[in-house]
Scaffold this motif. Structure first.
Motif, PDB file in Angstrom:
ATOM      1  N   ARG A  22       0.849  -1.184   0.000  1.00  0.00           N
ATOM      2  CA  ARG A  22       0.000   0.000   0.000  1.00  0.00           C
ATOM      3  C   ARG A  22       0.892   1.243   0.000  1.00  0.00           C
ATOM      4  O   ARG A  22       1.876   1.318   0.735  1.00  0.00           O
ATOM      5  CB  ARG A  22      -0.892  -0.012   1.240  1.00  0.00           C
ATOM      6  N   TRP A  65      -7.558   4.549  -1.696  1.00  0.00           N
ATOM      7  CA  TRP A  65      -7.329   3.515  -0.678  1.00  0.00           C
ATOM      8  C   TRP A  65      -8.290   3.677   0.493  1.00  0.00           C
ATOM      9  O   TRP A  65      -8.860   2.692   0.986  1.00  0.00           O
ATOM     10  CB  TRP A  65      -5.886   3.564  -0.177  1.00  0.00           C
ATOM     11  N   TYR A  70      -8.471  -0.462  -1.488  1.00  0.00           N
ATOM     12  CA  TYR A  70      -7.442  -0.963  -2.399  1.00  0.00           C
ATOM     13  C   TYR A  70      -7.053   0.177  -3.329  1.00  0.00           C
ATOM     14  O   TYR A  70      -7.677   1.242  -3.318  1.00  0.00           O
ATOM     15  CB  TYR A  70      -7.926  -2.176  -3.209  1.00  0.00           C
TER      16      TYR A  70
END
Length: 176
Positions: A22, A65, A70
């Motif tokens: 991430r 995010w 995601y």
């Protein structure tokens, strides 16, 4: 809007040679540098970006995010932790409805090592597993032969040619 369950959030994925993690606010300077590189942005319709534009784009990636759980990852090499670039999937909307947009951009010295198809393959596998209802698309300017080869290598099928973000582009969709 498509949301993912907490357990399906892809904070970190690994391939044989890459770690897809991430993105974090500390990645912004690398993203600014990437979007200021004339080689890395050669096929980007808007070309290189000034730092403030890149910073705003990066904030939109962080926001994706937060909203959807995601988005685009930072792409690191397994052995060294070196940041190779950014890529992944984001929810997007086109004339045919919602889809998962495949994006990647690597620093030029990481080109030619097969990292793009490796990252895209992992992203597609995750996308199919967690969002089987959404088509997965790669949209690239017609001038970007390397990106077209990546799409074809991974089984994406050419579906049309149209203008996208200011450039004549090839639209590829993953079958199934």
């Amino acid at each position: 809007m498509t949301q993912v369950s907490e357990s399906a959030r892809p904070e970190r994925l690994a391939t044989a040679r890459l770690v897809l993690r991430r993105i974090a606010p500390t990645d912004v300077d690398a993203m600014i540098a990437l979007h200021a590189d004339p080689d890395a942005t050669r096929h980007r319709p808007e070309g290189m970006s000034p730092p403030e534009h890149s910073r705003q784009l990066f904030v939109s990636w962080l926001d994706h995010w937060v909203e959807f759980g995601y988005g685009y990852w930072a792409i690191e090499l397994v052995g060294t932790g070196e940041l190779a670039g950014f890529g992944g999937l984001q929810l997007a909307y086109g004339e045919d409805g919602a889809y998962l947009n495949v994006f990647y951009r690597l620093f030029p010295h990481f080109w030619g090592h097969g990292y793009a198809p490796e990252m895209v393959g992992a992203a597609v596998e995750w996308g199919r597993r967690t969002h089987p209802e959404l088509p997965i698309l790669i949209i690239t300017p017609t001038t970007n032969a390397r990106a077209r080869r990546v799409a074809e290598k991974l089984g994406f099928r050419w579906i049309r040619e149209a203008h996208f973000q200011g450039a004549l582009s090839c639209f590829f969709q993953l079958p199934g």
